[in-house]
Design a protein around this motif. Structure first.
Motif: not given
Lengths: 219, 219
Positions: B35-50
């Motif tokens: 699983f991946v959270s949008s927070t984690r995706l955000s951290k990995e891509t520098n794109i805001v979670a929303s």
């Protein structure tokens, strides 16, 4: 006036169009032509003539009434402005398929990028050369940096080591990363990142093509 | 829902970000995560979670409270949406350095691009194969098109024949051109053009790097 002084004044959309004008000039010069009008440039690039005149005035080139732009002059200014006439030392990281293809591409040197060393972790390639460029183990980065002071790093490693290698580049003094991986690497804000992901471009093209076919079906 | 139906709704900036999410998912899957959270995706891509949640809702993926997105599902949806799971037949034009490198790149096939034939005018290479792909004289384009019905043309010829070859592609039914030349080719508006000029990217990077050095000197 040095390229550094231009920089602040030239908007990015202009920067993206300048290479188009350069290509047209090269093409016309190869056909023996000496002058090019903004109308001709417009026809060749599909960019409106007034925009072209505006773009070229950003790099201090003004056309002459009737004759237009002198091609040799325009070539020189554009090549200089775009950084193709100064040699920029670079290290390449990851000598897989794409990395090797780039090392074999003598075209890069003509455009101002000189790869002076490559790095990998594969012991079958470390210690050898590719197109005359030595391949070192990544652990030798510090030593090679002291020798070459390269400012640019070309990133062509697999995605699972992309961030780790990018971190090492920044630690040892690389200022600009040409990222060919499809991973968005995280670096401090004073580091330049240029993303060139072939797969991202491929997906954009597929998507537009699929959209087009959808439209055709609707007709 | 087919890819065609998505197309109209997905804005281009979202389209450009989707491959970043795909890369992170691939990376996390290779590490055994589910699983991946949008927070984690955000951290990995520098794109805001929303923004990430918004982008993914465009492709009908909704995260679950606490666990986030199921990686296998996200991978499947993104690969499918980005066109990487369908094979797109392509012809490649110009078997110079870059063209040959692309023919050698088996990675393209993993991303849905299958080059089935290459074309050149050089009699030393016409009639041979590169990485198992036959190279024909450009005059055989019509015949090969009848056989393969390729929709995509990869343009890697020198700039002085880029427009001429692009014209031939359009005449014989190519619908999307992946243009690696630094020339802006002119095609009818119903033809998709994806420009991937390495030299234009190089000049953008040089320019930003020069700007950065100018700033450093000011300090």
């Amino acid at each position: 006036m040095s390229a550094e002084q231009y920089t602040e004044r030239v908007p990015e959309p202009t920067l993206r169009r300048l290479p188009w004008y350069l290509s047209v000039c090269r093409l016309l010069k190869s056909k023996g032509e000496q002058f090019v009008s903004s109308t001709r440039l417009s026809k060749e690039t599909n960019i409106v003539a007034s925009q072209i005149a505006k773009d070229l005035s950003c790099v201090n080139v003004i056309g002459r009434t009737r004759v237009g732009y002198e091609i040799d002059n325009l070539l020189q200014v554009l090549e200089d402005f775009l950084g193709f006439t100064r040699m920029h030392k670079a290290f390449l990281f990851g000598t897989g398929r794409l990395g090797t293809a780039l090392l074999n591409d003598s075209g890069l040197k003509q455009f101002g990028l000189e790869v002076v060393a490559a790095f990998d972790v594969n012991h079958r390639i470390v210690g050898h050369t590719v197109s005359g460029i030595p391949v070192y183990h990544i652990s030798e980065l510090e030593k090679q940096m002291r020798r070459h002071h390269a400012k640019i790093g070309v990133l062509t490693v697999p995605i699972d080591s992309a961030q780790e290698v990018a971190d090492k580049m920044v630690v040892w003094g690389i200022k600009a990363i040409w990222n060919f991986t499809p991973l968005r690497i995280r670096v401090p804000s004073n580091i330049v990142v240029q993303n060139t992901s072939l797969y991202a471009h491929l997906s954009l093209m597929f998507n537009r093509l699929d959209g087009l076919q959808g439209e055709d079906e609707d007709k």
